[in-house]
Design a protein around this motif. Structure first.
Motif, mmCIF file in Angstrom:
data_model
loop_
_atom_site.group_PDB
_atom_site.id
_atom_site.type_symbol
_atom_site.label_atom_id
_atom_site.label_comp_id
_atom_site.label_asym_id
_atom_site.label_seq_id
_atom_site.Cartn_x
_atom_site.Cartn_y
_atom_site.Cartn_z
ATOM 1 N N ALA A 14 -7.826 7.730 15.173
ATOM 2 C CA ALA A 14 -7.562 6.271 15.361
ATOM 3 C C ALA A 14 -6.252 5.789 14.842
ATOM 4 O O ALA A 14 -5.740 4.890 15.307
ATOM 5 N N ARG A 15 -5.603 6.329 13.900
ATOM 6 C CA ARG A 15 -4.511 5.973 13.026
ATOM 7 C C ARG A 15 -3.426 7.078 12.790
ATOM 8 O O ARG A 15 -2.991 7.315 11.640
ATOM 9 N N GLN A 16 -3.195 7.830 13.827
ATOM 10 C CA GLN A 16 -2.269 8.866 13.928
ATOM 11 C C GLN A 16 -0.765 8.684 13.136
ATOM 12 O O GLN A 16 -0.201 9.060 12.141
ATOM 13 N N ASP A 17 -0.537 7.308 13.918
ATOM 14 C CA ASP A 17 0.775 6.989 13.586
ATOM 15 C C ASP A 17 0.988 6.486 11.820
ATOM 16 O O ASP A 17 1.867 6.820 11.355
ATOM 17 N N LYS A 18 -0.224 5.896 11.512
ATOM 18 C CA LYS A 18 -0.247 5.512 10.016
ATOM 19 C C LYS A 18 -0.447 6.568 9.058
ATOM 20 O O LYS A 18 0.005 6.707 7.985
ATOM 21 N N MET A 19 -0.993 7.677 9.787
ATOM 22 C CA MET A 19 -1.555 8.948 8.879
ATOM 23 C C MET A 19 0.090 9.722 8.687
ATOM 24 O O MET A 19 0.324 10.069 7.366
ATOM 25 N N VAL A 20 0.876 9.709 9.454
ATOM 26 C CA VAL A 20 2.403 9.988 9.467
ATOM 27 C C VAL A 20 3.001 9.192 8.293
ATOM 28 O O VAL A 20 3.599 9.841 7.471
ATOM 29 N N ARG A 21 2.994 8.007 8.313
ATOM 30 C CA ARG A 21 3.560 7.054 7.271
ATOM 31 C C ARG A 21 2.923 7.361 5.865
ATOM 32 O O ARG A 21 3.602 7.431 5.031
ATOM 33 N N LEU A 22 1.562 7.709 5.644
ATOM 34 C CA LEU A 22 1.097 8.183 4.571
ATOM 35 C C LEU A 22 1.576 9.541 4.104
ATOM 36 O O LEU A 22 1.991 9.942 2.891
ATOM 37 N N ALA A 23 1.692 10.343 5.124
ATOM 38 C CA ALA A 23 2.214 11.726 4.641
ATOM 39 C C ALA A 23 3.651 11.575 4.155
ATOM 40 O O ALA A 23 3.968 12.020 2.990
ATOM 41 N N GLU A 24 4.500 10.878 4.717
ATOM 42 C CA GLU A 24 5.782 10.549 4.158
ATOM 43 C C GLU A 24 5.950 9.821 2.813
ATOM 44 O O GLU A 24 6.720 10.250 1.881
ATOM 45 N N ALA A 25 5.031 8.805 2.573
ATOM 46 C CA ALA A 25 4.833 8.294 1.485
ATOM 47 C C ALA A 25 4.438 9.141 0.206
ATOM 48 O O ALA A 25 4.730 8.981 -0.972
ATOM 49 N N MET A 26 3.455 10.185 0.596
ATOM 50 C CA MET A 26 3.267 11.331 -0.345
ATOM 51 C C MET A 26 4.216 12.070 -0.612
ATOM 52 O O MET A 26 3.940 13.196 -1.095
ATOM 53 N N GLY A 27 5.307 12.106 0.065
ATOM 54 C CA GLY A 27 6.484 13.253 -0.119
ATOM 55 C C GLY A 27 6.377 14.346 0.903
ATOM 56 O O GLY A 27 7.110 15.259 0.404
ATOM 57 N N GLU A 28 5.924 14.390 1.976
ATOM 58 C CA GLU A 28 5.707 15.228 2.931
ATOM 59 C C GLU A 28 6.780 15.267 3.809
ATOM 60 O O GLU A 28 7.231 14.103 4.334
ATOM 61 N N ASN A 29 7.469 16.574 4.287
ATOM 62 C CA ASN A 29 8.444 16.494 5.262
ATOM 63 C C ASN A 29 7.934 16.596 6.520
ATOM 64 O O ASN A 29 7.226 17.728 7.034
ATOM 65 N N VAL A 30 8.114 15.521 7.285
ATOM 66 C CA VAL A 30 7.519 15.551 8.749
ATOM 67 C C VAL A 30 8.630 15.902 9.964
ATOM 68 O O VAL A 30 8.205 15.697 11.228
ATOM 69 N N ALA A 88 0.904 -1.242 -0.037
ATOM 70 C CA ALA A 88 -0.092 0.045 0.019
ATOM 71 C C ALA A 88 0.822 1.332 0.031
ATOM 72 O O ALA A 88 0.349 2.138 -0.839
ATOM 73 N N LEU A 89 1.896 1.328 0.931
ATOM 74 C CA LEU A 89 2.664 2.418 0.813
ATOM 75 C C LEU A 89 3.388 2.580 -0.426
ATOM 76 O O LEU A 89 3.616 3.913 -0.743
#
Length: 387
Positions: A297-313, A218-219
């Motif tokens: 419910a899914r804060q950690d996974k949302m962070v991983r999605l942001a990274e996969a979309m190219g966002e700088n976290v 998925a990622l």
């Protein structure tokens, strides 16, 4: 704890010019007489003639059913008409060539050749008792992932709501994903099907049914689609973009089939049924709002999605980083000129909000996988925020 992971896919051929495999694969499935289910745009693009030529070189008898319908998603009566034609012709193999709706009709028509009743008898989970005639699915978009899944979506005219058949007995025997077949796909279809593919990766990633295998796929699919949807939309003849979008779509289909979608899809069915908007377009209007709602419910996974979309976290709190995902989604949706809200979708009348919420809440096959438990009132609140 050791996880048990069932993982199902069709026999799959991916790559440029893999359509050339179709004759050999049809013969392996016992074909003598083949029915191709397709649409007018596939014929216009020359894809139908090419497919028929390859099949006929293997000395197969080929007949064609050109679908003509009045709604973006096929209504159940269209499926029954196709199944009737297939039964009468006593075809050995059913081949779907087209977008997701075409493939869904081909899958369900095949099932109705060996199972009694009508499409509505099979709405829900694992109700198709027997496998139908062998099927080969050839997508011309990237993509709904229908070639990789056990799902088929139809409009039930009586309730004016989209409903799903979900059964392992609907899983195609063979999927042939040839990026060259997507070159003729127009920009608006490239956009809506591409966002659909994105959702088929991102939504199962936060699903309760996600597992170690589907999370990795998925990622990677999210990374690919975020990177290549824009170029494919901007220039349909960009073969690198078409190749990667087909790859991302195929991967998303694998994820969809094995972890499943949830709240975005459940909420889209009543809207799509009433407004007859294309599936990917309806989903895009609800996507970011639904993901905002699921962050709790899914804060950690949302962070991983942001990274996969190219966002700088880097340097952000978990909440701040997670909030980058719905904004990145809005940016991606807007970049291909799709609606980011129900208002942008053209929905003006809010009088049916309660009905939509009640209908969406009935989709427990989907909502049981949602990362957050939703009441009818919760769903109504999401709809209101989606305006």
């Amino acid at each position: 704890m050791f996880e048990t992971i069932p993982f199902r896919t069709p026999s799959t051929f991916f790559g440029m010019d893999t359509i050339n495999q179709i004759g050999v694969e049809a013969k392996k499935l016992g074909a003598g007489k083949v029915l191709i289910v397709t649409g007018p745009s596939v014929r216009k693009a020359g894809i139908l003639d090419k497919t028929m030529s390859i099949l006929e070189k293997e000395h197969l008898t080929v007949e064609v059913n050109i679908q003509d319908r009045d709604t973006p998603e096929p209504a159940t009566d269209v499926v029954e008409a196709t199944a009737g034609l297939a039964k009468k012709g006593k075809f050995d193999v059913i081949i779907g060539v087209g977008g997701g709706s075409i493939l869904d009709v081909a899958k369900m028509a095949s099932a109705l050749m060996t199972n009694p009743g009508k499409t509505r008898d099979y709405f829900g989970k694992e109700k198709v008792g027997m496998r139908g005639k062998p099927t080969i699915m050839v997508p011309t978009t990237a993509g709904t992932g229908a070639e990789m899944t056990k799902h088929a979506i139809f409009l039930e005219r009586e309730s004016n709501v989209k409903k799903a058949v979900a059964s392992n007995n609907l899983l195609p025997n063979v999927a042939i994903i040839d990026p060259m077949l997507t070159v003729s796909c127009p920009p608006h279809v490239t956009a809506s099907s591409g966002i659909d593919a994105f959702i088929h990766a991102a939504e199962p990633f936060i699903s309760k049914n996600a597992n170690a295998v589907t999370e990795v796929i998925a990622l990677e699919a999210v990374r690919i689609i975020t990177r290549w949807l824009g170029p494919a939309y901007a220039d349909g003849k960009d073969l690198e973009a078409r190749y990667h979008m087909s790859l991302g779509s195929m991967m998303s289909g694998m994820v969809l089939n094995n972890s499943g979608t949830s709240l975005v899809h459940a909420l889209s069915y009543p809207i799509g049924g009433e407004y007859h908007s294309p599936h990917g377009v309806t989903l895009s209007a609800l996507l970011a709002t639904c993901f905002e709602y699921a962050i709790v419910a899914r804060q950690d996974k949302m962070v991983r999605l942001a990274e996969a979309m190219g966002e700088n976290v880097e340097g952000l709190s978990g909440r701040e980083a997670a909030m980058l995902t719905p904004q990145a989604i809005r940016d991606l949706v807007a970049s291909v000129r799709l609606p980011n809200s129900l208002t942008e979708l053209g929905v003006k009348d809010r009088s049916n909000l309660q009905y939509w919420a009640e209908e969406a809440h009935k989709e427990q096959r989907l909502l049981s996988r949602s990362p957050i438990n939703l009441s009818v009132e919760d769903i109504k609140e999401i709809y209101e925020k989606a305006f």
